[in-house]
Write a protein that holds these residues in place. Sequence first.
Motif, mmCIF file in Angstrom:
data_model
loop_
_atom_site.group_PDB
_atom_site.id
_atom_site.type_symbol
_atom_site.label_atom_id
_atom_site.label_comp_id
_atom_site.label_asym_id
_atom_site.label_seq_id
_atom_site.Cartn_x
_atom_site.Cartn_y
_atom_site.Cartn_z
ATOM 1 N N THR A 1 -3.702 -38.805 84.050
ATOM 2 C CA THR A 1 -3.880 -40.216 83.688
ATOM 3 C C THR A 1 -2.870 -41.086 84.418
ATOM 4 N N VAL A 2 -1.619 -40.641 84.474
ATOM 5 C CA VAL A 2 -0.579 -41.397 85.174
ATOM 6 C C VAL A 2 -0.885 -41.446 86.665
ATOM 7 N N GLN A 3 -1.317 -40.335 87.200
ATOM 8 C CA GLN A 3 -1.661 -40.296 88.620
ATOM 9 C C GLN A 3 -2.791 -41.275 88.937
ATOM 10 N N SER A 4 -3.771 -41.349 88.021
ATOM 11 C CA SER A 4 -4.889 -42.272 88.213
ATOM 12 C C SER A 4 -4.413 -43.724 88.164
ATOM 13 N N VAL A 5 -3.550 -44.036 87.201
ATOM 14 C CA VAL A 5 -3.012 -45.396 87.069
ATOM 15 C C VAL A 5 -2.272 -45.803 88.331
ATOM 16 N N GLU A 6 -1.408 -44.926 88.804
ATOM 17 C CA GLU A 6 -0.604 -45.243 89.983
ATOM 18 C C GLU A 6 -1.484 -45.405 91.223
ATOM 19 N N ASP B 1 -6.405 -61.931 90.061
ATOM 20 C CA ASP B 1 -7.633 -61.685 89.292
ATOM 21 C C ASP B 1 -8.056 -60.224 89.400
ATOM 22 N N ARG B 2 -7.965 -59.675 90.605
ATOM 23 C CA ARG B 2 -8.355 -58.278 90.807
ATOM 24 C C ARG B 2 -7.425 -57.342 90.042
ATOM 25 N N LEU B 3 -6.147 -57.658 90.063
ATOM 26 C CA LEU B 3 -5.180 -56.842 89.308
ATOM 27 C C LEU B 3 -5.464 -56.906 87.812
ATOM 28 N N ASP B 4 -5.785 -58.102 87.334
ATOM 29 C CA ASP B 4 -6.071 -58.250 85.903
ATOM 30 C C ASP B 4 -7.272 -57.399 85.500
ATOM 31 N N THR B 5 -8.280 -57.338 86.353
ATOM 32 C CA THR B 5 -9.457 -56.512 86.064
ATOM 33 C C THR B 5 -9.071 -55.032 85.982
ATOM 34 N N VAL B 6 -8.277 -54.583 86.957
ATOM 35 C CA VAL B 6 -7.849 -53.174 86.986
ATOM 36 C C VAL B 6 -6.965 -52.854 85.785
ATOM 37 N N LEU B 7 -6.014 -53.738 85.498
ATOM 38 C CA LEU B 7 -5.101 -53.512 84.376
ATOM 39 C C LEU B 7 -5.835 -53.590 83.041
ATOM 40 N N GLY B 8 -6.850 -54.457 82.960
ATOM 41 C CA GLY B 8 -7.645 -54.536 81.740
ATOM 42 C C GLY B 8 -8.341 -53.222 81.440
ATOM 43 N N ALA B 9 -8.863 -52.569 82.491
ATOM 44 C CA ALA B 9 -9.527 -51.278 82.302
ATOM 45 C C ALA B 9 -8.555 -50.217 81.810
ATOM 46 N N MET B 10 -7.278 -50.417 82.089
ATOM 47 C CA MET B 10 -6.263 -49.462 81.636
ATOM 48 C C MET B 10 -5.763 -49.777 80.228
ATOM 49 N N LEU B 11 -5.606 -51.080 79.931
ATOM 50 C CA LEU B 11 -4.893 -51.487 78.720
ATOM 51 C C LEU B 11 -5.789 -51.887 77.554
ATOM 52 N N ASP B 12 -7.005 -52.322 77.825
ATOM 53 C CA ASP B 12 -7.865 -52.815 76.748
ATOM 54 C C ASP B 12 -8.321 -51.670 75.849
ATOM 55 N N GLU B 13 -8.890 -52.040 74.705
ATOM 56 C CA GLU B 13 -9.394 -51.032 73.767
ATOM 57 C C GLU B 13 -10.414 -50.138 74.461
ATOM 58 N N ASP B 14 -10.287 -48.820 74.211
ATOM 59 C CA ASP B 14 -11.134 -47.796 74.840
ATOM 60 C C ASP B 14 -10.865 -47.679 76.336
ATOM 61 N N GLY B 15 -9.763 -48.249 76.794
ATOM 62 C CA GLY B 15 -9.391 -48.138 78.197
ATOM 63 C C GLY B 15 -8.725 -46.803 78.485
ATOM 64 N N THR B 16 -8.180 -46.692 79.690
ATOM 65 C CA THR B 16 -7.593 -45.432 80.153
ATOM 66 C C THR B 16 -6.496 -44.920 79.221
ATOM 67 N N LEU B 17 -5.538 -45.777 78.881
ATOM 68 C CA LEU B 17 -4.416 -45.343 78.039
ATOM 69 C C LEU B 17 -4.860 -45.099 76.606
ATOM 70 N N ASP B 18 -5.765 -45.913 76.109
ATOM 71 C CA ASP B 18 -6.266 -45.732 74.740
ATOM 72 C C ASP B 18 -6.955 -44.380 74.608
ATOM 73 N N SER B 19 -7.746 -44.012 75.615
ATOM 74 C CA SER B 19 -8.442 -42.721 75.584
ATOM 75 C C SER B 19 -7.444 -41.569 75.636
#
Length: 457
Positions: A302-307, A373-391
């Motif tokens: 997961t960390v590798q994917s985020v980075e 804007d592009r960063l916000d989209t990527v970070l949203g997929a990581m941080l929002d509910e049911d996102g990468t970190l939540d899973s």
Amino acid sequence: MATISSLGIGSGLDLNGLLDDLESAERQQLTPIVAQQQSYQAKISAFGQLESALDSLRQAALELSEADGFTDVKSSLSGEALSATVGDGAVVGSYEIEVTQRARNYSIATEGVADKEALLGAGTIQFTFASDSGPSGGAAEVEVTAEDSSLEGIRDAINAADIGVVASIINDGSDQPYRLVLSSAETGTEAAIASVAFSGDLQSSLNTDGTTEVEAQDAKLKVNGIDITSQSNRVEDAIQGITLDLEDTGSVSLEITRDTAAIEGKISGFVSAYNNLQDTISSLTSYDQETGSAGVLIGNVTVQSVESRLRNTLTDVLTSSGTFNSLSDLGITLEVDGTLTLDEEALGDLVAEQLSDLTHFFAGVADEDGLADRLDTVLGAMLDEDGTLDSATSGLESSIERLQERYEDTEARIDSTIERYRTQFTQLDLLITQMNTTSTYLTQQFEALSAQLGQSD
């Protein structure tokens, strides 16, 4: 678990100690379960640190995602007649301001009375205002009861009515020193009190003193030669995005200039937030060859994917109509260790000379997304509910719950085993006790028989 303190008394064996040793050995089965739970909990905490660092980066990116974020201005004021506050929508400009009159409240006092606590009688106080757009639609009245008709009671009744009139009592030091002062709650001619009338018993007890009247007045000023009138000493519409607070009469010069330091600070803050994220990731995934200690999330996919996703977003070339297409065009370099290096001098030149292009790069324009804007989209997929970190954390939490169930099942099995040992030890203790009793009895019988045989000889 309680132990039987008498266990082993009959046999003379340390059955309690033996039972404790057996229980300690059995409970070793729980150790790896607890260790695994602690390991998963440590990973959840580590993901919490990663989430915090990612959220800080997201907030820094949001500061750059709107074009308004690049329009910060600051004010410079010469003169003491007013203060200026910069708000949203303020634009660069120069203004010469002359304050010729400050706004003030209307006020009038009654003639004096000897005792502010003496009852003056029931009645009504009727107020009319200078404008229908003023307080209470142009008129209001306050009822005064006989029991609350002292000067203090009348004051409290007016203030409690909240009709746009403020009442107070002053002492002028004369034989009848107490006067009721009636003032408009707001400054300006529209809020002014036009008349005050007393009726009922109050009509013979109170009268206004015309010599104490203070006329209301509006604030008057000029901005770059344009006459402006305001009901209040706080003037909010004279200059776009600027609030003026009039403090005295006089002339001042107001300069609104681009706040380049604030804009540079937002970009510098973005770089710092990204580098702090990299420091966090490095700490969580590090390995010390000398000590053999490893970060909690070393090798975590997961960390590798985020980075990887963040690095790709930062290094991708923006295919837009703007002048700048990558961070390197701004003097921001991605280093081998994953951190960003900012050329502050180059950034300062860009903010001063190419602010529009810089805004386009980060905030986009029309239907084009900028880097923020592009960063916000990527970070949203990581941080929002049911996102990468939540899973990731949800999976760990589920594993901890399953381990807890396994722990409880194992503990119940251990308790059952120890209880079986206790039962067996109790039976052993009773058996040895019975054998010892039988042995003692037989010994006594043999000794008695031997004694009898010896006497018969």
